[in-house]
Design a protein around this motif. Structure first.
Motif, PDB file in Angstrom:
ATOM      1  N   ASN A 105       0.559  -1.174   0.009  1.00 41.04           N
ATOM      2  CA  ASN A 105      -0.029  -0.173   0.004  1.00 41.04           C
ATOM      3  C   ASN A 105       0.715   1.268  -0.061  1.00 41.04           C
ATOM      4  O   ASN A 105       2.197   1.097   0.414  1.00 41.04           O
ATOM      5  CB  ASN A 105      -1.050   0.218   1.102  1.00 41.04           C
ATOM      6  CG  ASN A 105      -2.185  -0.971   1.060  1.00 41.04           C
ATOM      7  OD1 ASN A 105      -2.356  -1.581   2.219  1.00 41.04           O
ATOM      8  ND2 ASN A 105      -2.793  -1.239   0.149  1.00 41.04           N
ATOM      9  N   ASN A 106       0.177   2.127  -0.564  1.00 40.64           N
ATOM     10  CA  ASN A 106       1.156   3.470  -0.614  1.00 40.64           C
ATOM     11  C   ASN A 106       1.171   4.321   0.899  1.00 40.64           C
ATOM     12  O   ASN A 106       2.253   4.756   1.238  1.00 40.64           O
ATOM     13  CB  ASN A 106       0.365   4.418  -1.464  1.00 40.64           C
ATOM     14  CG  ASN A 106       1.141   5.846  -1.710  1.00 40.64           C
ATOM     15  OD1 ASN A 106       2.239   6.120  -2.212  1.00 40.64           O
ATOM     16  ND2 ASN A 106       0.430   6.769  -0.933  1.00 40.64           N
ATOM     17  N   HIS A 107       0.329   4.067   1.543  1.00 42.00           N
ATOM     18  CA  HIS A 107       0.056   4.801   3.068  1.00 42.00           C
ATOM     19  C   HIS A 107       1.220   4.011   3.647  1.00 42.00           C
ATOM     20  O   HIS A 107       1.834   4.696   4.651  1.00 42.00           O
ATOM     21  CB  HIS A 107      -1.062   4.652   3.536  1.00 42.00           C
ATOM     22  CG  HIS A 107      -1.893   3.357   4.011  1.00 42.00           C
ATOM     23  ND1 HIS A 107      -2.467   2.772   3.358  1.00 42.00           N
ATOM     24  CD2 HIS A 107      -1.375   2.639   5.156  1.00 42.00           C
ATOM     25  CE1 HIS A 107      -2.730   1.470   3.764  1.00 42.00           C
ATOM     26  NE2 HIS A 107      -2.224   1.438   5.113  1.00 42.00           N
ATOM     27  N   GLU A 110       4.627   5.931   2.630  1.00 42.12           N
ATOM     28  CA  GLU A 110       4.490   7.294   2.171  1.00 42.12           C
ATOM     29  C   GLU A 110       5.366   8.107   2.864  1.00 42.12           C
ATOM     30  O   GLU A 110       5.264   8.209   4.234  1.00 42.12           O
ATOM     31  CB  GLU A 110       2.862   8.028   2.475  1.00 42.12           C
ATOM     32  CG  GLU A 110       2.922   9.272   1.956  1.00 42.12           C
ATOM     33  CD  GLU A 110       2.847   9.580   0.533  1.00 42.12           C
ATOM     34  OE1 GLU A 110       3.303  10.618   0.102  1.00 42.12           O
ATOM     35  OE2 GLU A 110       2.748   8.649  -0.277  1.00 42.12           O
ATOM     36  N   LYS A 132       4.333   4.823  -6.947  1.00 40.49           N
ATOM     37  CA  LYS A 132       3.271   4.874  -5.889  1.00 40.49           C
ATOM     38  C   LYS A 132       2.446   5.864  -6.626  1.00 40.49           C
ATOM     39  O   LYS A 132       2.504   6.813  -7.414  1.00 40.49           O
ATOM     40  CB  LYS A 132       4.018   5.439  -4.509  1.00 40.49           C
ATOM     41  CG  LYS A 132       4.682   6.922  -4.848  1.00 40.49           C
ATOM     42  CD  LYS A 132       5.212   7.295  -3.394  1.00 40.49           C
ATOM     43  CE  LYS A 132       6.009   8.703  -3.494  1.00 40.49           C
ATOM     44  NZ  LYS A 132       6.046   9.165  -2.215  1.00 40.49           N
ATOM     45  N   ASP A 133       1.123   5.739  -5.965  1.00 39.37           N
ATOM     46  CA  ASP A 133       0.053   6.229  -6.220  1.00 39.37           C
ATOM     47  C   ASP A 133      -0.784   6.426  -5.047  1.00 39.37           C
ATOM     48  O   ASP A 133      -1.426   5.401  -4.510  1.00 39.37           O
ATOM     49  CB  ASP A 133      -0.947   5.763  -7.411  1.00 39.37           C
ATOM     50  CG  ASP A 133      -1.813   6.583  -8.094  1.00 39.37           C
ATOM     51  OD1 ASP A 133      -2.879   6.900  -7.396  1.00 39.37           O
ATOM     52  OD2 ASP A 133      -1.537   7.358  -8.866  1.00 39.37           O
ATOM     53  N   GLU A 134      -1.139   7.668  -4.703  1.00 41.97           N
ATOM     54  CA  GLU A 134      -2.011   7.780  -3.436  1.00 41.97           C
ATOM     55  C   GLU A 134      -3.466   7.475  -3.758  1.00 41.97           C
ATOM     56  O   GLU A 134      -4.106   6.913  -2.626  1.00 41.97           O
ATOM     57  CB  GLU A 134      -2.105   9.208  -3.074  1.00 41.97           C
ATOM     58  CG  GLU A 134      -2.854   9.625  -1.519  1.00 41.97           C
ATOM     59  CD  GLU A 134      -2.809  11.181  -1.300  1.00 41.97           C
ATOM     60  OE1 GLU A 134      -3.487  11.220  -0.237  1.00 41.97           O
ATOM     61  OE2 GLU A 134      -2.175  11.942  -1.894  1.00 41.97           O
ATOM     62  N   ARG A 135      -4.068   7.714  -4.730  1.00 41.38           N
ATOM     63  CA  ARG A 135      -5.529   7.503  -5.028  1.00 41.38           C
ATOM     64  C   ARG A 135      -5.967   6.222  -5.040  1.00 41.38           C
ATOM     65  O   ARG A 135      -6.801   5.743  -4.610  1.00 41.38           O
ATOM     66  CB  ARG A 135      -5.662   8.216  -6.497  1.00 41.38           C
ATOM     67  CG  ARG A 135      -6.087   9.644  -6.134  1.00 41.38           C
ATOM     68  CD  ARG A 135      -6.320  10.268  -7.574  1.00 41.38           C
ATOM     69  NE  ARG A 135      -4.978  10.534  -8.440  1.00 41.38           N
ATOM     70  CZ  ARG A 135      -4.745  10.860  -9.626  1.00 41.38           C
ATOM     71  NH1 ARG A 135      -6.065  11.356 -10.092  1.00 41.38           N
ATOM     72  NH2 ARG A 135      -3.756  10.782 -10.258  1.00 41.38           N
ATOM     73  N   ASP A 137      -3.845   3.805  -3.629  1.00 39.54           N
ATOM     74  CA  ASP A 137      -3.059   3.356  -2.542  1.00 39.54           C
ATOM     75  C   ASP A 137      -2.259   2.121  -2.910  1.00 39.54           C
ATOM     76  O   ASP A 137      -2.497   0.948  -2.107  1.00 39.54           O
ATOM     77  CB  ASP A 137      -4.177   3.013  -1.477  1.00 39.54           C
ATOM     78  CG  ASP A 137      -3.536   2.937  -0.132  1.00 39.54           C
ATOM     79  OD1 ASP A 137      -2.420   3.246   0.151  1.00 39.54           O
ATOM     80  OD2 ASP A 137      -4.154   2.308   0.868  1.00 39.54           O
ATOM     81  N   ASP A 196     -11.302   8.463  -2.479  1.00 42.75           N
ATOM     82  CA  ASP A 196     -10.720   7.451  -3.004  1.00 42.75           C
ATOM     83  C   ASP A 196     -11.170   6.702  -4.503  1.00 42.75           C
ATOM     84  O   ASP A 196     -12.286   6.975  -4.950  1.00 42.75           O
ATOM     85  CB  ASP A 196     -10.257   6.171  -2.107  1.00 42.75           C
ATOM     86  CG  ASP A 196      -9.009   6.434  -1.233  1.00 42.75           C
ATOM     87  OD1 ASP A 196      -8.815   5.705  -0.202  1.00 42.75           O
ATOM     88  OD2 ASP A 196      -8.543   7.614  -1.043  1.00 42.75           O
TER      89      ASP A 196
END
Length: 467
Positions: A105-107, A110, A132-135, A137, A196
């Motif tokens: 997961n991105n989180h 991060e 990586k991509d937050e949207r 995750d 999200d």
């Protein structure tokens, strides 16, 4: 003795069952006590070496309580610097490439400056972030080692059915690898987290803190999802967990392996609304499903495909679309450069359209520049707005008018002090429309006695005055 032979044969039966191809056997429920006593142990041994622990370390700056106060900054000078400290977080990941490609997961990673991956056998390796991509995750890591690793095959998450048995494997509390079992509770879940990219597999297999980034495994030893969210007020697993489908993971990993710096979603040039029961009745649909087209941008891929407001998208490449998030998911998994067969319904008639999928265009050169000087915008970085810039900033990409958008605000600058934020669109300055970064740079040099500023933030117009 017959009972002994049955017990001895059980492990062999389990091994043969897990070795069978996915399409060679039909799903069945246990038919006897012997089948009820079968173990997941052979499956766990098959996949455990591909599930890893991810340790991320980040440097956090602790600001002084007097930071930003002109009196104390002038009085104490540099004798009260901000303090920095290291923070560590723990998560899980899955090896999906034999050369050390890990998905998590991105989180989990991060803001991390140092990321280590620990295998089930205790070996630890440094790793780097590839994408990586937050949207969505998701993050792809590369283990820094010239070695071959056990990798999990990516299954077809579209073949998953509600009621399928699954295992969730991860490291929930930093105590070592943990396995929980359950079933697939629901598919195509959205609105799990606000803002999200929403399309999740729901499971009742326990997913606890630290399990983030771990694998959701089917009975063929394939990865069908990346565990990502717990849905409970207290943050503990209460029988409702969510996983990112493997088909989206495939697209994400392919983008990383192709060297992409960002994970691009297809630009459609249309906006969609959910189909409510009232809308479904008005349109003559048998039930509330699909994505209602509310707006189509001129010259966009949607317009070229023949999509029109009032139509309802019900399927992509023959796969049903439950809601607008499902439409976004289906188009994203097709991938940039592909085409999709879009099924729409309007006036009771069904029609198939061909939609070309490409990146959001930079219709206007961004001309990014830092605003300086004695003006309220000093310290802000601005760019000309286009679908491409809007996509990068996580803004709606269907805006039809030009404008100047704030991409960054330097801390402590005049722009920060007046409350300017990234993604703010500067509409006008002192009654003059701001059409480009060049015109903004010219307007801020006029130095009037009063600054009248108009900006757009999250669709709302804000007017402010400054001296």
């Amino acid at each position: 003795m017959p009972n002994v032979r049955i017990l001895l044969a059980a492990p062999l039966a389990v091994a043969l069952a897990f070795a069978a191809p996915a399409m060679a056997e039909e799903r069945t429920v246990p038919q006897s006590r012997t089948e009820m006593q079968l173990s997941f142990a052979p499956l766990v041994k098959q996949v455990e070496n591909a599930v890893v622990n991810v340790y991320a370390e980040r440097v956090v700056e602790r600001r002084s309580i007097f930071d930003g106060d002109p009196f104390f900054e002038e009085f104490f000078g540099q004798r009260m610097p901000n303090r920095s400290e290291k923070q560590s977080s723990l998560g899980s990941g899955v090896i999906v490439g034999a050369k050390g490609i890990v998905v998590t997961n991105n989180h989990v990673i991060e803001g991390a400056s140092d990321i280590k991956v620990a295998l089930a056998d205790g070996r630890e390796y440094e790793s780097t972030v590839v994408l990586k991509d937050e949207r969505v995750d998701l993050a792809v890591l590369k283990i820094k080692a010239d070695a071959d690793f056990t990798a999990l095959p990516l299954g077809d998450s579209d073949a998953v059915e509600v009621g399928d048995l699954v295992l969730a494997i991860g490291n929930p509390f930093g105590v070592g690898q943990t396995v929980t079992s359950g079933i697939v509770s629901a598919l195509a879940r959205n609105q799990v987290r606000s803002g999200d990219f929403g399309f999740f597999i729901q499971t009742d297999a326990s997913i606890n803190p630290g399990n983030s980034g771990g694998g959701l495994i089917n009975m063929n030893g394939e990865l069908i999802g990346i565990n990502t969210a717990i849905f409970s007020r207290g943050g503990g697993s209460n029988g409702v967990g969510f996983a990112i489908p493997a088909n989206l993971v495939k697209t994400f990993v392919a983008s990383a392996e192709n060297g992409s710096a960002t994970f691009d979603r297809p630009f459609i040039g249309a906006t969609f609304d959910a189909v409510t029961s009232e809308v479904a009745e008005a349109l003559g649909l048998d039930r509330a499903r699909g994505a209602l087209i509310s707006q189509v941008q001129a010259g966009s891929p949607a317009e070229k495909a023949g999509m029109k407001p009032g139509q309802v998208v019900t399927a992509v490449n023959g796969v049903p679309v439950e809601h607008p998030d499902a439409l976004g998911y289906r188009l994203t998994t097709v991938g940039i450069g592909g085409t999709a067969r879009i099924t729409v319904i309007a006036n009771g008639k069904e029609e198939d359209l061909t939609l070309s999928l490409d990146r959001a265009p930079e219709t206007t050169p961004r001309d990014e520049r830092l605003i300086e000087g004695r003006n309220p915008f000093s310290g802000a970085v601005v760019a000309n707005l286009s679908p491409r810039v809007a996509e990068e900033l996580r803004m709606p990409t269907n805006r039809t008018t030009a404008g100047v958008v704030v991409t960054e605000v330097n801390r402590g600058s005049p722009a920060a002090r007046i409350g300017l934020q990234p993604r703010d669109i500067i509409i006008a300055l002192n009654g003059t429309e701001v059409a480009s970064t060049e015109s903004l740079a010219s307007l801020v040099n006029e130095d009037p006695s009063i600054w009248r500023v108009e900006i757009e933030r999250d669709g709302q117009r804000i007017r402010q005055f400054f001296r």
